[in-house]
Design a protein around this motif. Structure first.
Motif, PDB file in Angstrom:
ATOM      1  N   GLY A 155      37.454  53.331  38.047  1.00 42.83           N
ATOM      2  CA  GLY A 155      38.496  52.668  37.251  1.00 42.83           C
ATOM      3  C   GLY A 155      37.960  51.510  36.425  1.00 42.83           C
ATOM      4  O   GLY A 155      38.735  50.753  35.825  1.00 42.83           O
ATOM      5  N   GLY A 156      36.628  51.367  36.373  1.00 42.21           N
ATOM      6  CA  GLY A 156      36.010  50.169  35.788  1.00 42.21           C
ATOM      7  C   GLY A 156      36.133  50.034  34.279  1.00 42.21           C
ATOM      8  O   GLY A 156      35.866  48.953  33.738  1.00 42.21           O
ATOM      9  N   SER A 157      36.572  51.089  33.596  1.00 40.05           N
ATOM     10  CA  SER A 157      36.705  50.953  32.135  1.00 40.05           C
ATOM     11  C   SER A 157      37.776  49.926  31.765  1.00 40.05           C
ATOM     12  O   SER A 157      37.688  49.292  30.708  1.00 40.05           O
ATOM     13  N   ASP A 158      38.779  49.766  32.615  1.00 35.67           N
ATOM     14  CA  ASP A 158      39.787  48.721  32.362  1.00 35.67           C
ATOM     15  C   ASP A 158      39.095  47.369  32.269  1.00 35.67           C
ATOM     16  O   ASP A 158      39.369  46.556  31.378  1.00 35.67           O
ATOM     17  N   THR A 159      38.180  47.149  33.220  1.00 33.79           N
ATOM     18  CA  THR A 159      37.477  45.863  33.273  1.00 33.79           C
ATOM     19  C   THR A 159      36.574  45.703  32.058  1.00 33.79           C
ATOM     20  O   THR A 159      36.504  44.615  31.466  1.00 33.79           O
ATOM     21  N   SER A 160      35.890  46.786  31.672  1.00 30.14           N
ATOM     22  CA  SER A 160      35.046  46.703  30.466  1.00 30.14           C
ATOM     23  C   SER A 160      35.890  46.248  29.281  1.00 30.14           C
ATOM     24  O   SER A 160      35.485  45.376  28.514  1.00 30.14           O
ATOM     25  N   ALA A 161      37.056  46.870  29.135  1.00 29.97           N
ATOM     26  CA  ALA A 161      37.898  46.588  27.967  1.00 29.97           C
ATOM     27  C   ALA A 161      38.351  45.131  27.950  1.00 29.97           C
ATOM     28  O   ALA A 161      38.260  44.449  26.925  1.00 29.97           O
ATOM     29  N   VAL A 162      38.823  44.634  29.095  1.00 30.55           N
ATOM     30  CA  VAL A 162      39.330  43.260  29.117  1.00 30.55           C
ATOM     31  C   VAL A 162      38.174  42.277  28.943  1.00 30.55           C
ATOM     32  O   VAL A 162      38.306  41.261  28.252  1.00 30.55           O
ATOM     33  N   ALA A 163      37.019  42.597  29.525  1.00 26.73           N
ATOM     34  CA  ALA A 163      35.860  41.703  29.382  1.00 26.73           C
ATOM     35  C   ALA A 163      35.392  41.674  27.929  1.00 26.73           C
ATOM     36  O   ALA A 163      35.058  40.602  27.404  1.00 26.73           O
ATOM     37  N   VAL A 164      35.394  42.819  27.279  1.00 26.94           N
ATOM     38  CA  VAL A 164      35.017  42.861  25.858  1.00 26.94           C
ATOM     39  C   VAL A 164      36.027  42.043  25.043  1.00 26.94           C
ATOM     40  O   VAL A 164      35.661  41.255  24.172  1.00 26.94           O
ATOM     41  N   ALA A 165      37.315  42.213  25.376  1.00 29.06           N
ATOM     42  CA  ALA A 165      38.356  41.459  24.669  1.00 29.06           C
ATOM     43  C   ALA A 165      38.166  39.956  24.865  1.00 29.06           C
ATOM     44  O   ALA A 165      38.307  39.166  23.923  1.00 29.06           O
ATOM     45  N   ALA A 166      37.789  39.558  26.092  1.00 26.14           N
ATOM     46  CA  ALA A 166      37.575  38.136  26.366  1.00 26.14           C
ATOM     47  C   ALA A 166      36.375  37.633  25.567  1.00 26.14           C
ATOM     48  O   ALA A 166      36.432  36.564  24.936  1.00 26.14           O
ATOM     49  N   ARG A 218      39.687  44.009  38.861  1.00 26.26           N
ATOM     50  CA  ARG A 218      38.839  43.053  38.138  1.00 26.26           C
ATOM     51  C   ARG A 218      39.268  42.868  36.697  1.00 26.26           C
ATOM     52  O   ARG A 218      39.028  41.835  36.103  1.00 26.26           O
ATOM     53  N   SER A 219      39.915  43.892  36.135  1.00 35.05           N
ATOM     54  CA  SER A 219      40.396  43.731  34.757  1.00 35.05           C
ATOM     55  C   SER A 219      41.502  42.676  34.730  1.00 35.05           C
ATOM     56  O   SER A 219      41.594  41.880  33.797  1.00 35.05           O
ATOM     57  N   VAL A 220      42.319  42.663  35.775  1.00 32.17           N
ATOM     58  CA  VAL A 220      43.415  41.684  35.837  1.00 32.17           C
ATOM     59  C   VAL A 220      42.825  40.284  36.066  1.00 32.17           C
ATOM     60  O   VAL A 220      43.268  39.301  35.468  1.00 32.17           O
ATOM     61  N   GLU A 221      41.800  40.216  36.917  1.00 25.33           N
ATOM     62  CA  GLU A 221      41.139  38.922  37.137  1.00 25.33           C
ATOM     63  C   GLU A 221      40.579  38.363  35.829  1.00 25.33           C
ATOM     64  O   GLU A 221      40.740  37.186  35.523  1.00 25.33           O
ATOM     65  N   PHE A 222      39.922  39.221  35.070  1.00 24.20           N
ATOM     66  CA  PHE A 222      39.371  38.801  33.768  1.00 24.20           C
ATOM     67  C   PHE A 222      40.473  38.322  32.842  1.00 24.20           C
ATOM     68  O   PHE A 222      40.349  37.298  32.182  1.00 24.20           O
ATOM     69  N   ALA A 223      41.555  39.092  32.797  1.00 23.09           N
ATOM     70  CA  ALA A 223      42.657  38.736  31.907  1.00 23.09           C
ATOM     71  C   ALA A 223      43.190  37.349  32.279  1.00 23.09           C
ATOM     72  O   ALA A 223      43.491  36.534  31.413  1.00 23.09           O
ATOM     73  N   GLY A 224      43.267  37.081  33.587  1.00 20.22           N
ATOM     74  CA  GLY A 224      43.768  35.783  34.052  1.00 20.22           C
ATOM     75  C   GLY A 224      42.803  34.663  33.722  1.00 20.22           C
ATOM     76  O   GLY A 224      43.194  33.604  33.233  1.00 20.22           O
ATOM     77  N   LYS A 225      41.540  34.910  33.973  1.00 20.56           N
ATOM     78  CA  LYS A 225      40.527  33.866  33.778  1.00 20.56           C
ATOM     79  C   LYS A 225      40.419  33.474  32.307  1.00 20.56           C
ATOM     80  O   LYS A 225      40.299  32.306  31.974  1.00 20.56           O
TER      81      LYS A 225
END
Ligand code: ADP
Ligand code: ASP
Ligand code: MG
Length: 423
Positions: A155-166, A218-225
């Motif tokens: 499911g890590g692509s969600d995290t990639s996307a949010v991290a790239v967005a950040a 982790r995508s949600v954590e990134f979005a929050g951070k």
């Protein structure tokens, strides 16, 4: 003009026809004047197919070097889908370029199969965006300090996307998937589940950590951070729907509590079938016992979730905890071989057929009796609770796996989650 990141999951990328639709949708956004970065998952089933090939060749307990190769292997799924999307965009008349994680680079830790993103270099991507290109970046993968390819966990692509967005300070990260938003619970289990228009970041974090697979935690954590504006929406609408409507659809993850959310005491129900329960029986009740048991488990790099220690009787007590089901056999072996004999415990028992069901809601902070209502509903269905854990905004119980759907449905009804929230 805004900078927008789109993420498309495996089902959304599941065939050349679907990839062509994704390309048309992305082209629509780019032609509306936005700078576009797209993070695709592998085509559906591809990651499983690749991992199954590895298992076929090495069915036994994997040795550590094997994990490096698993990442080399599994990351190819996203490389293929990213290239295909770039080709489809070019066929649509767009300028598009795809990059693997290491080419960006997305730098990660070296924890193969569950690496964490450390940093993302935005220079190459920005140069392409400024040159008017759509940039496609593989989901799920990165590169460690030694130049080895890593992956971020299922499911890590969600995290990639949010991290790239950040990293790009994007205006919004849109997670396109096979449902049209975040629901009160998995709509595949409870057809009456309702889509939430908004969900608070804290609730989403709990839901994801308690098993709702719609977003990787982790995508949600990134979005929050990094306060990344983030929305979950459907990739199955017609690609040419009105862009303003599309931009408002789905579920928005919010960082501030609004009135609507305060009204719902319980916002959602999460469940997780991936855990197993282990009990160490008849351990002497004296200082240091929890440490001796859980210290050994932690040293073996096994994560523990819920923990219970019973009251002692005749100086002896029972100690139970849950681990990921994949770690069940390893944990039982470790306890039986090393820990129990050293402690003088009478037995080690395990049950891999359990599940965790959780109610989540920020309204639980200000309402009493929510947990007891949950226990009542389960008892009325004759469901035995084996373990309980609570925090400010959630209550979780461990029950027999065979009652999972019954428990989720009954709780969904009892907390009125199938009813529209009164305005
Ligand atoms: P993708 O391939 O797009 O990443 P996933 O399968 O990872 O899609 O996540 C979407 C799925 O998550 C849905 O199909 C749904 O079955 C499941 N799901 C679980 N809990 C929820 C929830 N609360 N709301 C919406 N979907 C959920
Ligand atoms: N392809 C990876 C998986 O199946 C990552 C993802 O889809 O998010 O887990
Ligand atoms: Mg997913």
């Amino acid at each position: 003009m805004a900078l927008i990141v789109h993420k498309y999951g495996g089902t959304s990328m599941g065939s050349t026809e679907r990839i062509a639709n994704v390309a048309r949708r992305v082209a629509k956004w780019a032609r509306a004047g936005h700078q576009m970065v797209v993070v695709p998952s592998a085509m559906s089933g591809e990651t499983n197919r690749l991992l199954a090939l590895a298992k076929e060749l090495a069915p036994g307990k994997p040795a550590t070097p094997y994990y490096r190769e698993l990442d080399m292997l599994a990351s190819t799924g996203e490389q293929a889908s990213s290239a295909l999307l770039a080709i489809a965009l070019q066929a649509e008349g767009m300028e598009a370029v795809s990059y693997a994680g290491w080419q960006v680079p997305i730098k990660t830790s070296s924890a193969y199969t569950k690496a964490r993103i450390d940093s993302i270099d935005d220079q190459r991507v920005r140069a392409d965006l400024n040159a008017g290109k759509v940039v496609i970046i593989t989901g799920f993968q990165g590169v460690d300090e030694g130049g080895n390819i890593t992956t971020l966990g299922r499911g890590g692509s969600d995290t990639s996307a949010v991290a790239v967005a950040a990293a790009l300070k994007a205006d919004e990260c849109l997670i396109y998937t096979d449902v049209d938003g975040v629901y009160t619970t998995d709509p595949r289990i409870v057809p009456e589940a309702r889509r939430l228009q908004t969900v608070s970041f804290e609730e989403m974090l709990e839901m994801a950590s308690l098993g709702s697979k719609v977003l990787q935690i982790r995508s949600v954590e990134f979005a929050g951070k990094y306060k990344v504006p983030m929305r979950v929406l459907s990739s199955f609408t017609a690609w040419d729907i009105d862009i303003t409507e599309e931009a408002k659809s789905g579920t928005l993850i919010t960082f501030e509590e609004d009135d609507q959310m305060e009204q719902a005491v319980v916002s959602g129900i999460a469940f997780n079938r991936d855990e197993a329960k282990i009990s160490v029986l008849g351990v002497p009740d004296k200082p240091g016992i929890a440490f001796q048991i859980l210290g050994a488990v932690a040293e073996a790099n096994i994560e523990v979730d819920m923990i219970i220690q019973n009251v002692s009787k005749d100086g002896k007590t029972d100690f139970s905890f849950t681990v990921h089901r994949n770690e069940y056999v390893r944990t039982v072996d470790l306890l039986k071989e090393k820990v129990a004999p050293a402690l003088g415990a009478t037995d080690v028992l395990g049950d891999p057929k359990i599940c965790k069901v959780s109610i989540v809601g920020i309204g639980m902070r200000s309402h009493v009796g929510v947990a007891s209502k949950m226990f009542r509903v389960l008892s009325e269905e004759g469901i035995n609770i084996q373990m309980i854990s609570t925090s400010e905004i959630k209550t979780s119980v461990v029950i027999d796996e065979k009652y999972m759907e019954l428990a989720v449905r009954s709780l969904h009804r009892a907390f009125d989650l199938d009813q529209p929230i009164a305005a």
